[in-house]
Design a protein around this motif. Structure first.
Motif, PDB file in Angstrom:
ATOM      1  N   ALA A  34       0.828  -1.208   0.000  1.00 14.76           N
ATOM      2  CA  ALA A  34       0.000   0.000   0.000  1.00 14.76           C
ATOM      3  C   ALA A  34       0.855   1.247   0.000  1.00 14.76           C
ATOM      4  O   ALA A  34       2.057   1.218   0.312  1.00 14.76           O
ATOM      5  N   TRP A  35       0.209   2.332  -0.343  1.00 16.80           N
ATOM      6  CA  TRP A  35       0.796   3.667  -0.250  1.00 16.80           C
ATOM      7  C   TRP A  35      -0.040   4.488   0.728  1.00 16.80           C
ATOM      8  O   TRP A  35      -1.286   4.475   0.668  1.00 16.80           O
ATOM      9  N   PHE A  36       0.658   5.185   1.590  1.00 18.83           N
ATOM     10  CA  PHE A  36       0.060   6.145   2.499  1.00 18.83           C
ATOM     11  C   PHE A  36       0.762   7.479   2.294  1.00 18.83           C
ATOM     12  O   PHE A  36       1.833   7.540   1.687  1.00 18.83           O
ATOM     13  N   ARG A  37       0.177   8.529   2.835  1.00 20.69           N
ATOM     14  CA  ARG A  37       0.839   9.836   2.772  1.00 20.69           C
ATOM     15  C   ARG A  37       0.542  10.611   4.053  1.00 20.69           C
ATOM     16  O   ARG A  37      -0.463  10.381   4.716  1.00 20.69           O
ATOM     17  N   GLN A  38       1.462  11.511   4.357  1.00 18.45           N
ATOM     18  CA  GLN A  38       1.290  12.353   5.525  1.00 18.45           C
ATOM     19  C   GLN A  38       1.779  13.752   5.202  1.00 18.45           C
ATOM     20  O   GLN A  38       2.948  13.953   4.856  1.00 18.45           O
ATOM     21  N   ALA A  39       0.870  14.694   5.307  1.00 22.75           N
ATOM     22  CA  ALA A  39       1.205  16.098   5.099  1.00 22.75           C
ATOM     23  C   ALA A  39       1.557  16.726   6.438  1.00 22.75           C
ATOM     24  O   ALA A  39       1.134  16.241   7.491  1.00 22.75           O
ATOM     25  N   PRO A  40       2.318  17.804   6.431  1.00 21.60           N
ATOM     26  CA  PRO A  40       2.700  18.458   7.697  1.00 21.60           C
ATOM     27  C   PRO A  40       1.475  18.839   8.515  1.00 21.60           C
ATOM     28  O   PRO A  40       0.523  19.433   7.998  1.00 21.60           O
ATOM     29  N   GLY A  41       1.496  18.460   9.773  1.00 20.18           N
ATOM     30  CA  GLY A  41       0.408  18.805  10.671  1.00 20.18           C
ATOM     31  C   GLY A  41      -0.834  17.949  10.520  1.00 20.18           C
ATOM     32  O   GLY A  41      -1.844  18.203  11.183  1.00 20.18           O
ATOM     33  N   LYS A  42      -0.770  16.946   9.667  1.00 27.61           N
ATOM     34  CA  LYS A  42      -1.941  16.088   9.447  1.00 27.61           C
ATOM     35  C   LYS A  42      -1.599  14.639   9.764  1.00 27.61           C
ATOM     36  O   LYS A  42      -0.438  14.248   9.805  1.00 27.61           O
ATOM     37  N   GLU A  43      -2.654  13.855   9.979  1.00 27.30           N
ATOM     38  CA  GLU A  43      -2.450  12.437  10.229  1.00 27.30           C
ATOM     39  C   GLU A  43      -2.121  11.716   8.920  1.00 27.30           C
ATOM     40  O   GLU A  43      -2.507  12.153   7.834  1.00 27.30           O
ATOM     41  N   ARG A  44      -1.447  10.607   9.073  1.00 29.24           N
ATOM     42  CA  ARG A  44      -1.159   9.772   7.916  1.00 29.24           C
ATOM     43  C   ARG A  44      -2.467   9.240   7.346  1.00 29.24           C
ATOM     44  O   ARG A  44      -3.364   8.839   8.096  1.00 29.24           O
ATOM     45  N   GLU A  45      -2.579   9.229   6.025  1.00 24.80           N
ATOM     46  CA  GLU A  45      -3.808   8.758   5.408  1.00 24.80           C
ATOM     47  C   GLU A  45      -3.512   7.740   4.307  1.00 24.80           C
ATOM     48  O   GLU A  45      -2.485   7.793   3.633  1.00 24.80           O
ATOM     49  N   PHE A  46      -4.441   6.837   4.147  1.00 27.61           N
ATOM     50  CA  PHE A  46      -4.360   5.796   3.123  1.00 27.61           C
ATOM     51  C   PHE A  46      -4.522   6.416   1.743  1.00 27.61           C
ATOM     52  O   PHE A  46      -5.339   7.335   1.554  1.00 27.61           O
ATOM     53  N   VAL A  47      -3.752   5.896   0.788  1.00 21.43           N
ATOM     54  CA  VAL A  47      -3.839   6.367  -0.588  1.00 21.43           C
ATOM     55  C   VAL A  47      -4.336   5.248  -1.510  1.00 21.43           C
ATOM     56  O   VAL A  47      -5.326   5.405  -2.213  1.00 21.43           O
ATOM     57  N   ALA A  48      -3.646   4.130  -1.506  1.00 22.75           N
ATOM     58  CA  ALA A  48      -4.000   3.032  -2.407  1.00 22.75           C
ATOM     59  C   ALA A  48      -3.344   1.744  -1.924  1.00 22.75           C
ATOM     60  O   ALA A  48      -2.353   1.783  -1.197  1.00 22.75           O
ATOM     61  N   ALA A  49      -3.923   0.610  -2.336  1.00 19.94           N
ATOM     62  CA  ALA A  49      -3.355  -0.683  -1.969  1.00 19.94           C
ATOM     63  C   ALA A  49      -3.629  -1.709  -3.052  1.00 19.94           C
ATOM     64  O   ALA A  49      -4.617  -1.595  -3.796  1.00 19.94           O
TER      65      ALA A  49
END
Length: 121
Positions: A34-49
């Motif tokens: 899977a791919w996740f992403r995390q922007a500054p000041g935000k929680e990590r979020e799911f992108v794709a799997a």
């Protein structure tokens, strides 16, 4: 020993494209990746799997713009990102070995170090 190494991040203008790669070493062929992403000041979020059976899942925010794919020969998972917006700016992480279902809510046993994607307006 499983290792995940991401590459392909960078700076791109809005509307542009990038392709991220995640090279996996070790016994990972049966794992969901899977791919996740995390922007500054935000929680990590799911992108794709993508599962070992090639079932694919996307976050609603990237459907129609991002494409996940898996090359079993090279044990590499890709994330093709098109029509990028500044909202896609984040550190992108590759993960493997989902524990639980669906992939968006699973815990993952292995993580890469991340690759930064910055989209300018």
């Amino acid at each position: 020993q499983v290792q995940l190494v991401e590459s392909g991040g960078g700076l791109v203008q809005a509307g542009g494209s990038l392709r991220l790669s995640c090279a996996a070493s070790g016994r990972t062929s049966s794992y969901t990746k899977a791919w996740f992403r995390q922007a500054p000041g935000k929680e990590r979020e799911f992108v794709a799997a993508v599962t070992w059976s090639r079932a694919i899942y996307y976050a609603d925010s990237v459907k129609g713009r991002f494409t996940i794919s898996l090359d079993n020969v090279t044990n590499t998972v890709y994330l093709q990102m098109d029509s990028l917006t500044p909202g896609d700016t984040a550190n992108y992480y590759c993960a493997a070995q989902a524990i639980g279902f669906p992939p968006a809510r699973a815990k993952y046993g292995y993580w890469g170090q991340g690759t930064q994607v910055t989209v300018s307006s």
